[in-house]
Scaffold this motif. Structure first.
Motif, PDB file in Angstrom:
ATOM      1  N   ARG A  45       0.849  -1.203   0.000  1.00  0.00           N
ATOM      2  CA  ARG A  45       0.000   0.000   0.000  1.00  0.00           C
ATOM      3  C   ARG A  45       0.884   1.253   0.000  1.00  0.00           C
ATOM      4  O   ARG A  45       0.707   2.148  -0.839  1.00  0.00           O
ATOM      5  CB  ARG A  45      -0.887  -0.030   1.267  1.00  0.00           C
ATOM      6  CG  ARG A  45      -1.707   1.212   1.505  1.00  0.00           C
ATOM      7  CD  ARG A  45      -2.162   1.277   2.975  1.00  0.00           C
ATOM      8  NE  ARG A  45      -1.047   1.570   3.859  1.00  0.00           N
ATOM      9  CZ  ARG A  45      -0.859   1.037   5.051  1.00  0.00           C
ATOM     10  NH1 ARG A  45      -1.689   0.143   5.541  1.00  0.00           N
ATOM     11  NH2 ARG A  45       0.195   1.364   5.784  1.00  0.00           N
ATOM     12  N   LYS A  54       7.787   1.438   7.095  1.00  0.00           N
ATOM     13  CA  LYS A  54       8.541   1.150   8.317  1.00  0.00           C
ATOM     14  C   LYS A  54       9.382  -0.109   8.152  1.00  0.00           C
ATOM     15  O   LYS A  54      10.592  -0.053   8.181  1.00  0.00           O
ATOM     16  CB  LYS A  54       7.582   1.006   9.501  1.00  0.00           C
ATOM     17  CG  LYS A  54       7.252   2.363  10.122  1.00  0.00           C
ATOM     18  CD  LYS A  54       6.294   2.224  11.288  1.00  0.00           C
ATOM     19  CE  LYS A  54       4.890   2.580  10.865  1.00  0.00           C
ATOM     20  NZ  LYS A  54       3.791   2.003  11.561  1.00  0.00           N
ATOM     21  N   ARG A 127      -7.280 -10.659   4.928  1.00  0.00           N
ATOM     22  CA  ARG A 127      -6.818  -9.357   5.423  1.00  0.00           C
ATOM     23  C   ARG A 127      -7.954  -8.360   5.589  1.00  0.00           C
ATOM     24  O   ARG A 127      -9.094  -8.623   5.233  1.00  0.00           O
ATOM     25  CB  ARG A 127      -5.716  -8.817   4.513  1.00  0.00           C
ATOM     26  CG  ARG A 127      -4.451  -9.622   4.708  1.00  0.00           C
ATOM     27  CD  ARG A 127      -3.349  -9.280   3.747  1.00  0.00           C
ATOM     28  NE  ARG A 127      -2.235 -10.186   3.958  1.00  0.00           N
ATOM     29  CZ  ARG A 127      -1.168  -9.904   4.706  1.00  0.00           C
ATOM     30  NH1 ARG A 127      -1.051  -8.737   5.278  1.00  0.00           N
ATOM     31  NH2 ARG A 127      -0.218 -10.796   4.855  1.00  0.00           N
ATOM     32  N   ASP A 128      -7.595  -7.198   6.167  1.00  0.00           N
ATOM     33  CA  ASP A 128      -8.640  -6.265   6.590  1.00  0.00           C
ATOM     34  C   ASP A 128      -9.268  -5.471   5.434  1.00  0.00           C
ATOM     35  O   ASP A 128     -10.481  -5.530   5.221  1.00  0.00           O
ATOM     36  CB  ASP A 128      -8.132  -5.327   7.701  1.00  0.00           C
ATOM     37  CG  ASP A 128      -6.803  -4.657   7.395  1.00  0.00           C
ATOM     38  OD1 ASP A 128      -6.264  -4.860   6.275  1.00  0.00           O
ATOM     39  OD2 ASP A 128      -6.288  -3.923   8.270  1.00  0.00           O
ATOM     40  N   ASN A 132      -4.851  -2.974   1.857  1.00  0.00           N
ATOM     41  CA  ASN A 132      -3.824  -3.725   2.589  1.00  0.00           C
ATOM     42  C   ASN A 132      -3.724  -5.164   2.102  1.00  0.00           C
ATOM     43  O   ASN A 132      -3.073  -5.984   2.728  1.00  0.00           O
ATOM     44  CB  ASN A 132      -4.161  -3.762   4.094  1.00  0.00           C
ATOM     45  CG  ASN A 132      -3.988  -2.413   4.749  1.00  0.00           C
ATOM     46  OD1 ASN A 132      -3.346  -1.534   4.192  1.00  0.00           O
ATOM     47  ND2 ASN A 132      -4.574  -2.248   5.922  1.00  0.00           N
ATOM     48  N   ASP A 172     -13.017  -9.689  13.193  1.00  0.00           N
ATOM     49  CA  ASP A 172     -11.993  -8.973  13.940  1.00  0.00           C
ATOM     50  C   ASP A 172     -12.440  -7.521  14.135  1.00  0.00           C
ATOM     51  O   ASP A 172     -12.166  -6.653  13.312  1.00  0.00           O
ATOM     52  CB  ASP A 172     -10.664  -9.012  13.166  1.00  0.00           C
ATOM     53  CG  ASP A 172      -9.565  -8.277  13.924  1.00  0.00           C
ATOM     54  OD1 ASP A 172      -9.844  -7.704  14.992  1.00  0.00           O
ATOM     55  OD2 ASP A 172      -8.422  -8.273  13.434  1.00  0.00           O
ATOM     56  N   ARG A 178      -8.905   0.247  13.070  1.00  0.00           N
ATOM     57  CA  ARG A 178      -7.923   0.340  11.982  1.00  0.00           C
ATOM     58  C   ARG A 178      -8.490   1.130  10.807  1.00  0.00           C
ATOM     59  O   ARG A 178      -7.788   1.953  10.211  1.00  0.00           O
ATOM     60  CB  ARG A 178      -7.513  -1.067  11.519  1.00  0.00           C
ATOM     61  CG  ARG A 178      -6.745  -1.849  12.581  1.00  0.00           C
ATOM     62  CD  ARG A 178      -6.487  -3.285  12.129  1.00  0.00           C
ATOM     63  NE  ARG A 178      -5.702  -3.376  10.908  1.00  0.00           N
ATOM     64  CZ  ARG A 178      -4.373  -3.292  10.854  1.00  0.00           C
ATOM     65  NH1 ARG A 178      -3.671  -3.127  11.948  1.00  0.00           N
ATOM     66  NH2 ARG A 178      -3.742  -3.388   9.699  1.00  0.00           N
ATOM     67  N   ARG A 185      -5.348   8.832   8.523  1.00  0.00           N
ATOM     68  CA  ARG A 185      -3.955   8.992   8.118  1.00  0.00           C
ATOM     69  C   ARG A 185      -3.838   9.352   6.637  1.00  0.00           C
ATOM     70  O   ARG A 185      -3.080  10.227   6.247  1.00  0.00           O
ATOM     71  CB  ARG A 185      -3.179   7.704   8.379  1.00  0.00           C
ATOM     72  CG  ARG A 185      -1.696   7.845   8.031  1.00  0.00           C
ATOM     73  CD  ARG A 185      -1.025   6.511   7.824  1.00  0.00           C
ATOM     74  NE  ARG A 185      -1.004   5.712   9.042  1.00  0.00           N
ATOM     75  CZ  ARG A 185      -0.612   4.437   9.059  1.00  0.00           C
ATOM     76  NH1 ARG A 185      -0.204   3.835   7.956  1.00  0.00           N
ATOM     77  NH2 ARG A 185      -0.617   3.745  10.182  1.00  0.00           N
TER      78      ARG A 185
END
Ligand code: CTP
Length: 402
Positions: A45, A54, A127-128, A132, A172, A178, A185
């Motif tokens: 992403r 990171k 995945r979410d 992502n 989840d 998130r 963000r």
């Protein structure tokens, strides 16, 4: 599958030449072992958004830990592994996280997953959000191939956070937090279906452990968007579910003040909500440390009802001396009749230097006992109200008492 390719030069300009050729080396090595290996998740992403990343996250079809160990044998460096998650960190030129493809399986809603081997497609599908859920293969023959089964690239263009299947949030519920965090963000919005499903999460939210909820709030706070995040989570019915009622406008102003005055901390926000709708039990559930539990208990002390807003600083001190300074600051931002007094008191308290200590009383020949605490408090109150200003005056006041 929707396959596009990214040119090696594009990867090189994002990762830097050295890291890119390192990735190529890893890919070529994986070919020898016949292990399909991919860059994955948030990293992909961020690559498409040209935002700094990171960590380097790799996912392999096969045993991720074994692959990490083979890399370390071939290229040097060390491996830290977490067997139960099928994950490893290979420390070489830089840290690389290597994960086994998995089809996430939840033992308990909101709890940590157990690992089952799976294909890259299954791994992406668990995945979410679509942004992502993309991968870029780094094996030599397929270097730069993009796997984007869920139209993640399109979601990046549309600036949309979109879940992959309707039960994503039930599976989840931390994903609500998130979603809000990524939205704030990246300045993306939740797609309408995603909003619809998020608002239907309901009781599953109660399965989020205290630790995970607080981690999510810390992440919002670290990105400087705790207040806005709380607001958006309210729109998704998170707080009405957890607290059983809406927060009043006063509670929202309290939170805004907390953020503005540096109490930018999930626990204080939860507490502001809990005090507002008298659900201290909810705040207690999310208080992780003894100190935090004490903060929650302090909000139910009678002093907050009993202390007069017109009291002097000395009078306030008599009631508040034993209360933690965080809670004094918390209430000073609450827009209560008492708040202006608390604000002055909190400020004074940070600079306050007592005239006397227990050691002074011993030196003056008094017998130690509980009365020391009383005297010292009384001296502090008199000092705060400007009735005494020197050590001699303080000792004289005590001499008069005895
Ligand atoms: N993930 C998920 N569901 C979660 C947590 C994580 O599907 N509840 C997946 C996502 O694909 C995510 C990846 O695991 O991209 C890595 O998780 P994390 O490190 O939390 O997310 P990043 O996207 O890397 O976020 P950040 O940019 O904040 O590091």
């Amino acid at each position: 599958p929707n396959k596009h390719a990214v040119a090696p030069s594009e990867l090189a300009s994002y990762f830097g030449k050295q890291t890119c050729s390192f990735l190529q080396k890893i890919g070529a090595f994986a070919d020898e072992l016949q292990v399909p290996v991919y860059l994955v998740g948030g990293l992909v992403r961020d690559f498409f958004l040209k935002r700094p990343h990171k960590d380097i996250d790799l996912v392999v079809e096969g045993d991720g830990i074994a692959f990490a160990k083979q890399l370390a044998t071939a290229f040097g460096g060390s491996v830290r592994s977490h067997e139960s998650f099928g994950t490893a960190t290979w420390a070489n030129e830089q840290d690389i996280d290597i994960v086994t493809c998995r089809k996430e399986f939840y033992l308990q809603k909101g709890a940590l997953p157990t690992v089952r081997p799976a294909s890259i497609y299954e791994d992406l599908a668990r995945r979410d959000f679509s942004i992502n859920a993309m991968a870029i293969q780094i094996n030599r023959s397929s270097f730069g191939n993009v796997l984007d089964v869920f139209q993640g690239k399109q979601a990046l263009i549309d600036k949309h956070i979109r879940i992959l299947h309707p039960l994503s949030f039930i599976e989840d519920p931390t994903r609500l937090f998130r979603a809000v965090r990524f939205g704030l963000r990246l300045n993306f919005s939740l797609s309408s279906e995603t909003i619809h499903q998020a608002t239907k999460t309901g009781a599953a939210l109660h399965h989020i452990s205290a630790k995970r909820l607080r981690q999510e709030l810390d992440l919002l706070a670290n990105e400087g968007v705790l207040f806005e995040g709380f607001r958006q989570l309210a729109d998704l019915h998170v707080w009405t579910t957890l607290f059983g009622s809406r927060f009043s406008e006063r509670a929202w102003r309290h939170m805004a003040n907390l953020q503005q005055h540096g109490l930018n901390d999930g626990m204080f926000f939860l507490l502001a909500g809990a005090v507002d709708c008298t659900r201290l039990d909810v705040a207690s559930r999310y208080a992780l440390t003894k100190q935090e539990k004490r903060l929650v208990e302090e909000t139910s002390l009678p002093v907050w009802q009993q202390l007069a807003p017109t009291a002097s600083l000395g009078e306030a001190h008599r009631d508040l001396a034993r209360i933690s300074s965080e809670i004094v600051r918390f209430y000073s931002e609450a827009e209560l009749p008492l708040s202006p007094l608390l604000r002055r008191y909190a400020e004074k308290r940070t600079q306050f230097k007592p005239l006397l200590t227990g050691a002074d009383l011993l030196k003056a020949g008094y017998q130690p006992g509980p009365v020391f605490t009383q005297w010292l408090l009384e001296i502090e109150c008199l000092q705060l109200d400007g009735h005494i200003a020197t050590k001699d005056q303080a000792l004289a006041w005590i001499a008069e008492k005895t």
